[in-house]
Motif scaffolding. Sequence first.
Motif, PDB file in Angstrom:
ATOM      1  N   ALA A   1      49.281  94.763   7.832  1.00 17.05           N
ATOM      2  CA  ALA A   1      48.433  95.274   8.904  1.00 17.05           C
ATOM      3  C   ALA A   1      48.572  94.389  10.137  1.00 17.05           C
ATOM      4  O   ALA A   1      48.614  93.170  10.030  1.00 17.05           O
ATOM      5  N   LYS A   2      48.633  95.011  11.295  1.00 17.43           N
ATOM      6  CA  LYS A   2      48.709  94.254  12.535  1.00 17.43           C
ATOM      7  C   LYS A   2      47.337  93.667  12.839  1.00 17.43           C
ATOM      8  O   LYS A   2      46.307  94.268  12.542  1.00 17.43           O
ATOM      9  N   HIS A   3      47.350  92.482  13.422  1.00 15.97           N
ATOM     10  CA  HIS A   3      46.124  91.723  13.659  1.00 15.97           C
ATOM     11  C   HIS A   3      45.698  91.834  15.123  1.00 15.97           C
ATOM     12  O   HIS A   3      46.474  91.546  16.024  1.00 15.97           O
ATOM     13  N   ILE A   4      44.438  92.232  15.326  1.00 18.85           N
ATOM     14  CA  ILE A   4      43.884  92.358  16.667  1.00 18.85           C
ATOM     15  C   ILE A   4      42.727  91.388  16.825  1.00 18.85           C
ATOM     16  O   ILE A   4      41.851  91.314  15.963  1.00 18.85           O
TER      17      ILE A   4
ATOM     18  N   MET B   1      38.911  99.672  15.097  1.00 20.75           N
ATOM     19  CA  MET B   1      40.236  99.127  14.772  1.00 20.75           C
ATOM     20  C   MET B   1      40.437  99.016  13.256  1.00 20.75           C
ATOM     21  O   MET B   1      41.505  99.326  12.747  1.00 20.75           O
TER      22      MET B   1
ATOM     23  N   TYR C   1      43.863  98.318  11.153  1.00 22.15           N
ATOM     24  CA  TYR C   1      44.215  97.019  11.717  1.00 22.15           C
ATOM     25  C   TYR C   1      43.343  95.919  11.112  1.00 22.15           C
ATOM     26  O   TYR C   1      42.198  96.158  10.741  1.00 22.15           O
TER      27      TYR C   1
ATOM     28  N   ARG D   1      47.594 101.535  20.033  1.00 24.97           N
ATOM     29  CA  ARG D   1      48.713 102.058  19.251  1.00 24.97           C
ATOM     30  C   ARG D   1      50.002 102.075  20.048  1.00 24.97           C
ATOM     31  O   ARG D   1      51.079 101.778  19.530  1.00 24.97           O
TER      32      ARG D   1
ATOM     33  N   LEU E   1      51.336  98.475  20.394  1.00 24.00           N
ATOM     34  CA  LEU E   1      51.807  97.916  19.118  1.00 24.00           C
ATOM     35  C   LEU E   1      52.943  98.744  18.511  1.00 24.00           C
ATOM     36  O   LEU E   1      53.439  98.434  17.441  1.00 24.00           O
TER      37      LEU E   1
ATOM     38  N   ASP F   1      52.713 101.770  17.368  1.00 22.65           N
ATOM     39  CA  ASP F   1      52.232 102.580  16.256  1.00 22.65           C
ATOM     40  C   ASP F   1      51.948 104.022  16.665  1.00 22.65           C
ATOM     41  O   ASP F   1      51.438 104.803  15.882  1.00 22.65           O
TER      42      ASP F   1
END
Length: 127
Positions: free
Chosen positions: A6-9, A26, A31, A121, A124, A126
Amino acid sequence: MSENAAKHILIVDDEPNIVLSLEFLMRRRGYEVSTASDGEEALAAIEARKPDLLLLDVMMPRKDGYQVCQILRERDDTADLRIIMLTARGRDVEREKGLSLGADDYITKPFSTQDVVTKVRQLLGDA
């Protein structure tokens, strides 16, 4: 979500209601999320673990969003960090300042949650 991690925000805002709603939004999109409530906390969090994207409020105590953005852009290890600035000030001059300091995008409060998700999105990759 793909098989990628998972991408980190990192969400940085001094208004708890905004942090809570963005965090919920998110996480629901898959995320990983962490939060900070001022500029100093944001820099410390980024030092500990660089996020894939930063949702950064402009008006905050202990370093505002403009200062944080400028610091991050001057550092080699964070120069490529995706930054979306959030502000209650929608005037063009504020927007231009944020973009000239290196923000990737700019969202004016109050914002549509769908707009935020779409911009995140897109940045990133996505979308």
